[in-house]
Write a protein that holds these residues in place. Sequence first.
Motif, PDB file in Angstrom:
ATOM      1  N   THR A 118     103.624  79.453  -5.736  1.00  0.00           N
ATOM      2  CA  THR A 118     102.001  78.694  -6.173  1.00  0.00           C
ATOM      3  C   THR A 118     101.806  78.111  -4.766  1.00  0.00           C
ATOM      4  OG1 THR A 118     103.125  76.436  -5.539  1.00  0.00           O
ATOM      5  CG2 THR A 118     102.523  77.299  -8.306  1.00  0.00           C
ATOM      6  N   GLU A 119     102.489  77.926  -3.021  1.00  0.00           N
ATOM      7  CA  GLU A 119     102.397  77.889  -1.867  1.00  0.00           C
ATOM      8  C   GLU A 119     101.702  79.364  -1.522  1.00  0.00           C
ATOM      9  OE1 GLU A 119     105.706  74.541  -0.457  1.00  0.00           O
ATOM     10  OE2 GLU A 119     105.190  76.518   0.176  1.00  0.00           O
ATOM     11  N   PHE A 173      97.202  80.353 -18.553  1.00  0.00           N
ATOM     12  CA  PHE A 173      97.857  79.783 -17.163  1.00  0.00           C
ATOM     13  C   PHE A 173      98.957  80.827 -16.369  1.00  0.00           C
ATOM     14  CE2 PHE A 173      97.761  76.397 -19.951  1.00  0.00           C
ATOM     15  CZ  PHE A 173      96.623  75.481 -18.921  1.00  0.00           C
ATOM     16  N   THR A 174      99.104  80.745 -14.972  1.00  0.00           N
ATOM     17  CA  THR A 174      99.962  82.319 -14.895  1.00  0.00           C
ATOM     18  C   THR A 174     100.994  82.406 -14.736  1.00  0.00           C
ATOM     19  OG1 THR A 174     100.703  80.118 -12.851  1.00  0.00           O
ATOM     20  CG2 THR A 174      98.240  82.038 -12.263  1.00  0.00           C
ATOM     21  N   ASN A 175     101.111  83.690 -14.719  1.00  0.00           N
ATOM     22  CA  ASN A 175     103.433  83.860 -15.383  1.00  0.00           C
ATOM     23  C   ASN A 175     103.381  84.627 -14.338  1.00  0.00           C
ATOM     24  OD1 ASN A 175     105.707  84.838 -16.220  1.00  0.00           O
ATOM     25  ND2 ASN A 175     104.513  85.107 -18.516  1.00  0.00           N
ATOM     26  N   GLY A 229      96.323  84.088  -8.367  1.00  0.00           N
ATOM     27  CA  GLY A 229      97.225  83.694  -9.390  1.00  0.00           C
ATOM     28  C   GLY A 229      97.208  84.452 -10.735  1.00  0.00           C
ATOM     29  N   GLY A 230      96.384  85.657 -10.531  1.00  0.00           N
ATOM     30  CA  GLY A 230      96.499  86.230 -12.060  1.00  0.00           C
ATOM     31  C   GLY A 230      96.898  87.589 -11.458  1.00  0.00           C
ATOM     32  N   LYS A 231      96.594  87.903 -10.453  1.00  0.00           N
ATOM     33  CA  LYS A 231      97.196  88.920 -10.134  1.00  0.00           C
ATOM     34  C   LYS A 231      98.717  88.659  -9.639  1.00  0.00           C
ATOM     35  CE  LYS A 231      93.051  90.822  -8.541  1.00  0.00           C
ATOM     36  NZ  LYS A 231      91.557  90.737  -6.999  1.00  0.00           N
ATOM     37  N   THR A 232      99.607  87.970  -8.751  1.00  0.00           N
ATOM     38  CA  THR A 232     100.675  87.547  -8.443  1.00  0.00           C
ATOM     39  C   THR A 232     101.524  88.002  -9.503  1.00  0.00           C
ATOM     40  OG1 THR A 232     100.297  85.775  -6.852  1.00  0.00           O
ATOM     41  CG2 THR A 232     102.075  86.639  -7.532  1.00  0.00           C
ATOM     42  N   VAL A 233     102.409  88.811  -8.708  1.00  0.00           N
ATOM     43  CA  VAL A 233     103.792  89.277  -9.980  1.00  0.00           C
ATOM     44  C   VAL A 233     104.771  88.835  -8.804  1.00  0.00           C
ATOM     45  CG1 VAL A 233     105.067  90.831 -11.412  1.00  0.00           C
ATOM     46  CG2 VAL A 233     101.791  90.614 -11.229  1.00  0.00           C
ATOM     47  N   LEU A 234     106.106  88.858  -9.287  1.00  0.00           N
ATOM     48  CA  LEU A 234     107.004  87.871  -8.333  1.00  0.00           C
ATOM     49  C   LEU A 234     108.582  88.347  -8.964  1.00  0.00           C
ATOM     50  CD1 LEU A 234     105.239  85.091  -6.524  1.00  0.00           C
ATOM     51  CD2 LEU A 234     105.167  87.089  -5.145  1.00  0.00           C
ATOM     52  N   ALA A 235     109.858  87.976  -8.078  1.00  0.00           N
ATOM     53  CA  ALA A 235     110.699  88.364  -8.925  1.00  0.00           C
ATOM     54  C   ALA A 235     111.095  86.697  -8.878  1.00  0.00           C
ATOM     55  CB  ALA A 235     111.685  88.991  -8.182  1.00  0.00           C
ATOM     56  N   ARG A 247      88.099  79.667  -7.089  1.00  0.00           N
ATOM     57  CA  ARG A 247      87.720  81.486  -7.615  1.00  0.00           C
ATOM     58  C   ARG A 247      89.291  82.066  -6.558  1.00  0.00           C
ATOM     59  NH1 ARG A 247      83.267  84.171  -5.061  1.00  0.00           N
ATOM     60  NH2 ARG A 247      85.093  84.065  -2.973  1.00  0.00           N
ATOM     61  N   ASN A 248      88.989  81.867  -5.830  1.00  0.00           N
ATOM     62  CA  ASN A 248      89.918  83.289  -5.273  1.00  0.00           C
ATOM     63  C   ASN A 248      91.753  82.819  -5.630  1.00  0.00           C
ATOM     64  OD1 ASN A 248      88.027  84.267  -3.509  1.00  0.00           O
ATOM     65  ND2 ASN A 248      88.329  82.951  -1.740  1.00  0.00           N
TER      66      ASN A 248
END
Length: 414
Positions: free
Chosen positions: A217-218, A308-310, A157-163, A151-152
Amino acid sequence: MFGRFAVIWRFSLMTSIVPARDRSPLMSDASHAIRPSQGGIRFQHAVGQSLDGAQRRFLALLESMGLDHAVQLTQEVDEGGPSVRFALLDTYASQWAPDCDTTQLCEKLGLDSENNAEDLEREIVLAMLLGPIPFSFPSYDELASAIRIRRNVAQGGGKTVLAFDTEEAERPTDCWTYSEARGFTLLPGWPLIESLKKTTQPGASGKLYSFSCYRATEYVVLLGIARELAECNPSVFAQLQTQWETRALMAEEFQSTFLREHGTLAHPLPFHYYVPGDRLWFRNPDERSANIEGYEGSWVFYIGGGFFTNFWKPDQHYTLTSKCVELFHWRNAVVQTAAGKLQIDENIVEERVRQSLRNPAEVAAILKTMMRLREPTGIYREGGCIDATREYVRCVCPGTSELVFPGNVLPLPA
């Protein structure tokens, strides 16, 4: 005692499945995929409680989730001793996830796993009960932790936004420092959980930091584990904090410390089988574009609901179809710089994806190419982008934790 559950006694000799990413020849389609006859959730070698205790607690969880009517309980004896296994009854499995297609679960059952944590946990349990290979746990506590970590990871992952950047990497300078020998480590006084959130979730920092998808992902996995350890195993959480104050674990060392693989190339998981919180790799099957750094493939998480994550575009999660179409068009977006270096033009990728998704016949043709099992490393013939395996976190609870940290010891050279 078992209420509405179907109970089956089985005595069998079962062979454990040893993960091996590239040891077996390519299977060209899903015909050799593992079948679900021995899958689901299994309690084996119960630690700190009786097997009956783990069984009763899981039955209570299923009842609270409204799933008790749909589950078959099988008691088994193999070379490792007695175990109890739970799986969805065939009637419900065929209705809710035909051919082990767990991407349909939320739609079929009306679950909102993106906005409702209870629905997300329900989807996790359902997908595990549908698993063609059993998820084995030494205790109910380990199963409960595994559900929460998934769940975590799915939520994080759904909240992660990066360059996206394969050459440069940056972290918030107020909480991280970098050295070539130790990687990015925490500055004194900075808590791991808050530092990871600040780095990966722009809502917490207001800035996007540069990552490759693999390293990203790590960080998401690490945050998911840290949140659970802080609650269930504070002493190991303290070791985790110390490890990241001392030296970062990365790549194969990270994988071997925290993760295990589910499935093998010889016995691949079904192409549409995913559990929220799975880490997985989509391979780029085009040799020319795959030789461009950062485009060998794509590391993502399955976050539930068919998505899936973006990490690069907020609120634009991938479906299995859109991910396959994107990877396919990398081959059509290779350009050469003035210096003669090949690179991928993301603007071309976006436009080609847009055009393809408007054309069902073109999408079908692309999926025919991409929805195949990937080939082993270094081989580019007729394989697709789908990996045989998924990755999930090892045991973390007191008495059964599998997490062993190397401290400041550097990994052996490859």
